[in-house]
Design an enzyme around this catalytic site. Structure first.
Site, PDB file in Angstrom:
ATOM      1  N   ALA A  21       0.407  -1.183  -0.150  1.00 14.17           N
ATOM      2  CA  ALA A  21       0.113  -0.454   0.054  1.00 14.17           C
ATOM      3  C   ALA A  21       0.288   1.588   0.156  1.00 14.17           C
ATOM      4  O   ALA A  21       1.877   1.175   0.643  1.00 14.17           O
ATOM      5  CB  ALA A  21      -1.089   0.176   1.693  1.00 14.17           C
ATOM      6  N   CYS A  39      22.715  -5.413   1.308  1.00 12.96           N
ATOM      7  CA  CYS A  39      21.614  -6.162   0.213  1.00 12.96           C
ATOM      8  C   CYS A  39      21.314  -7.166   0.967  1.00 12.96           C
ATOM      9  O   CYS A  39      21.746  -7.739   1.857  1.00 12.96           O
ATOM     10  CB  CYS A  39      22.644  -6.483  -0.351  1.00 12.96           C
ATOM     11  N   HIS A 164      17.571 -12.272  -8.862  1.00 11.72           N
ATOM     12  CA  HIS A 164      16.961 -13.062  -8.126  1.00 11.72           C
ATOM     13  C   HIS A 164      16.184 -13.760  -8.723  1.00 11.72           C
ATOM     14  O   HIS A 164      15.010 -12.970  -9.797  1.00 11.72           O
ATOM     15  CB  HIS A 164      16.527 -12.515  -6.602  1.00 11.72           C
ATOM     16  N   CYS A 197       4.366 -28.162 -30.567  1.00 14.00           N
ATOM     17  CA  CYS A 197       5.415 -29.211 -31.780  1.00 14.00           C
ATOM     18  C   CYS A 197       4.991 -28.383 -32.965  1.00 14.00           C
ATOM     19  O   CYS A 197       6.213 -28.808 -33.793  1.00 14.00           O
ATOM     20  CB  CYS A 197       4.826 -30.818 -31.082  1.00 14.00           C
TER      21      CYS A 197
END
Ligand SMILES: [Zn+2]
Ligand SMILES: [Zn+2]
Length: 330
Positions: A21, A39, A164, A197
């Site tokens: 928020a 970090c 990440h 495919c």
């Protein structure tokens, strides 16, 4: 409590996330955290993240050192893991309380490595971590889908520089996934063949949009690429679910790293998003759906025309993009 709301005009679910928020004044540009000292994903900073869900470590205690991959809950989750799923109506509107999982996969303890520069074996383990989390979340009856994705670089949406990936488990099937599945099913009903495919066979034969291939996988620039250098990576054999090939992720790690290196080379380490499209839970034997990874370097902006029309304007034809990537010296 976060909430999902369905818009019947645009046919879209929107997540209203309580943890994220913001007051009107708080929408100033979020700065990318680049200082390794601050970090939360760096080695030795384990207490800065919520407790880990999964970790690959040789020795040591959970939430301590000794690891090479950690998966932790997102500190600012879009959805919340605890609680029962409640669907509610409000006149013509629908809402669901925001139950879901939002996790972060820290791919390495090294701040300055990337998915393209880490050793192949390390990239393989990142894919295993994706697979293990996906398999675990599939057991949760509240969820219908897990989206695994990566935002690399500030303009691609990352708030931390340290490499990440993320995943979000959802109680509904995302609109784009549903559209892809519906289109694949329609093609299958008509031709009794998997559209992916067929696509792979045609592109391997044609060659103009082919970027790279190894024994198990192919990377290609889609015929109607939405943005410059959009790349799809697909397993050559039919497989609806994101999974290793014969219990081995080395082929997929190889092709993913090759393509990322080609992009780093010719686009000067671009910001990018990738996402994995896999089949929906409880529909995992599908003959018509074929999992794949979509990789989109962030080189253009989505503006008014795109928002209003759903069209994309792409200045780079996929045949040229594929040629540049193919010829990149890596
Ligand atoms: Zn770091
Ligand atoms: Zn297929």
């Amino acid at each position: 409590m976060p909430e999902l709301r369905k818009d019947y005009v645009t046919d879209t679910w929107v997540v209203f996330s309580a943890a994220r928020a913001h007051r009107p004044g708080a929408f100033k540009k979020e700065k990318l955290t680049t200082d390794p000292a601050k970090c939360p994903f760096c080695y030795g900073h384990e207490p800065m993240t919520p407790p880990e869900i999964l970790a690959y470590r040789k020795d040591g205690q959970p939430n301590g050192p000794g690891w090479w991959i950690r998966c932790v809950p997102n500190k600012f989750p879009a959805l919340q893991i605890y609680g029962d799923l409640n669907r509610m109506g409000e006149g013509i509107f629908d809402r669901i309380n925001g139950i879901g999982a939002h996790e972060v996969i820290v791919e390495t303890p090294e701040h300055f490595l990337s998915l393209s520069t880490m050793p192949l074996k390390a990239a393989e383990d990142v894919l295993w971590a994706y697979y293990m989390r996906l398999s675990d979340l599939k057991k949760d009856k509240r969820f219908k889908y897990v989206m695994i994705f990566k935002n690399e670089g500030e303009v691609a949406g990352a708030s931390l520089e340290h490499t990440h990936s993320q995943l979000i488990a959802l109680p509904v099937i995302p609109k784009l996934v549903k559209e892809e599945i519906d289109a694949s099913r329609k093609y299958f009903d008509y031709k009794e063949r998997c559209i992916f495919c067929d696509l792979i066979n045609q592109e391997l034969e044609d060659g103009r949009r082919l970027i790279y291939q190894n024994a198990g996988y192919v990377a290609l620039a889609p015929f109607a690429s939405r943005s410059p250098f959009e790349t799809w990576i697909l397993p050559k054999s039919h497989e609806p679910n994101f999974s290793p090939l014969k219990d081995d992720f080395s082929g997929f790690a190889d092709i993913l790293q090759k393509v990322l290196k080609q992009m780093d080379r010719i686009l000067d380490i671009p910001p990018y998003n990738f996402l994995i499209h896999t089949s929906v839970f409880h529909d995992e034997v599908s003959e018509y759906y074929h999992w794949h990874l979509e990789l989109l370097p962030k080189l253009t902006k989505i503006a008014g025309f795109e928002w209003g029309s759903g069209f994309y304007i792409n200045p780079t034809p996929p045949e040229e993009a594929a040629k540049y990537l193919r010829e990149a010296k890596i």
